[in-house]
Scaffold this active site. Structure first.
Site, mmCIF file in Angstrom:
data_model
loop_
_atom_site.group_PDB
_atom_site.id
_atom_site.type_symbol
_atom_site.label_atom_id
_atom_site.label_comp_id
_atom_site.label_asym_id
_atom_site.label_seq_id
_atom_site.Cartn_x
_atom_site.Cartn_y
_atom_site.Cartn_z
ATOM 1 C CD GLN A 9 34.298 24.196 -7.514
ATOM 2 O OE1 GLN A 9 33.211 24.680 -7.253
ATOM 3 N NE2 GLN A 9 35.234 24.854 -8.164
ATOM 4 C CB SER A 94 28.952 22.972 -1.910
ATOM 5 O OG SER A 94 29.086 24.263 -2.440
ATOM 6 C CG LEU A 95 28.800 21.152 -7.036
ATOM 7 C CD1 LEU A 95 28.140 20.294 -8.103
ATOM 8 C CD2 LEU A 95 30.196 21.517 -7.471
ATOM 9 N NE ARG A 119 26.039 27.082 -5.865
ATOM 10 C CZ ARG A 119 27.031 26.392 -5.314
ATOM 11 N NH1 ARG A 119 27.937 25.814 -6.094
ATOM 12 N NH2 ARG A 119 27.128 26.284 -4.004
ATOM 13 C CG HIS A 203 29.956 27.631 0.941
ATOM 14 N ND1 HIS A 203 28.622 27.612 0.621
ATOM 15 C CD2 HIS A 203 30.545 26.691 0.160
ATOM 16 C CE1 HIS A 203 28.412 26.687 -0.310
ATOM 17 N NE2 HIS A 203 29.571 26.126 -0.611
ATOM 18 C CD GLN A 252 24.550 25.562 -1.507
ATOM 19 O OE1 GLN A 252 25.025 26.245 -2.400
ATOM 20 N NE2 GLN A 252 24.178 24.304 -1.669
#
Length: 311
Positions: A9, A94-95, A119, A203, A252
């Protein structure tokens, strides 16, 4: 050896994917499949905006994935290239880990899009707007960042969210704790702390409701073993077992993105060439973490054609 890597992101921008879709039927098919899977005109938001709609977490996450996968698919189909022949590993920030799994055949495109939509919605809903925050620490290594986070917490959540490279770490948690951390940066030998324009504290333990939502969604998702191992964010180690991957994707959501460690581990494991698809955020991080590595960002048709010649 080579790794294909996928951005997270923050790499979204209005106009993304437009030139690629105009140049390639393959790219247009990817964007259409994502739109169909989500039941929305996401590609229109990607290409035309408005920007505030694109930056919404629930839109940004599938959009970034769609752009990265479209770039890869053009390379594969128009270049006659198979990922498993050209990459020893995949990884994503991440994503981007979902993009990596889609690229390696562990998740189909429609499932990946729906998981990322959920998500994004779950991460946004986990913490009321204004309660959490994130900050980038410039000139901070992981030890300095951890010391600062511990000092600023004062009973609230304040933790390292992203260990990006040797000079940039991101912290996440309650807004009050993050603001205290920014005030304390100089005391911890850190150059600067910058509050990030994000809508939720990703996170960190405050994301537990989102982790629970993803655990339920992933339990029902069809996920196969990837064609090549994926370096997981939370372990900075390769994994190829489908059930283990599901568990790590849940972890995660609240866990640290160990990107610097992942890059170093891949380099130590023989990966000396990193190719970033659909963004230009990760390649500079790679160079700061593994200075002897080659890192390339692939976004345009020109980039794809140049890469074809080098593979």
């Amino acid at each position: 050896m080579r790794a294909f890597i996928f951005p997270g992101q923050g790499s979204q921008s209005v106009g993304m994917g437009k030139a690629l879709s105009e140049a390639s039927t393959v790219a247009r098919e990817v964007f259409q499949e994502v739109d169909d899977a989500l039941g929305q005109r996401l590609f229109r938001i990607m290409t035309e905006g408005p920007e505030d709609q694109l930056t919404l977490t629930e839109n940004a996450q599938p959009a970034i994935m769609a752009n990265a996968i479209a770039t890869l698919r053009v390379l594969e189909k128009e270049g006659g290239i198979r990922l498993a022949d050209k990459a020893g590993f995949v990884a994503g920030h991440s994503l981007g880990e979902y993009s990596a799994l889609c690229a390696a055949g562990a998740l189909d495109l429609a499932t990946t899009a729906r998981l990322l939509k959920l998500r994004g919605q779950a991460m946004q809903a986990a913490v009321p707007v204004g309660v959490g925050a994130m900050a980038a620490l410039l000139g901070a290594d992981i030890e300095k960042a951890q010391g600062l986070a511990d000092a600023a917490a004062q009973g609230e959540v304040c933790t390292v969210a992203n260990d990006n490279d040797p000079s940039q770490v991101v912290i996440s948690g309650h807004r009050g704790a993050i603001e205290r951390a920014i005030e304390l940066v100089k005391d911890h030998g850190i150059k600067r702390g910058i509050l990030l324009p994000v809508s939720a504290p990703f996170h960190c333990p405050l994301m537990q409701p989102a982790a629970d939502a993803m655990a339920q969604a992933l339990a029902d998702a069809a996920l196969q073993a990837p064609l090549v191992p994926v370096y997981a964010n939370v372990t900075a180690a390769p994994v190829a077992d489908a059930e283990t991957i599901k568990a790590l994707l849940v972890e995660q959501v609240t866990g640290r993105v160990r990107w610097r460690e992942s890059v170093v581990a891949m380099f130590d494991n023989g990966v000396h060439e990193f190719v970033e698809f659909g963004g230009k955020v990760l390649a500079p991080m790679v160079k700061r973490s593994a200075q002897d590595a080659n890192a390339t960002s692939v976004i345009s048709m020109d980039d794809i054609e140049a890469l074809m010649k080098g593979l």
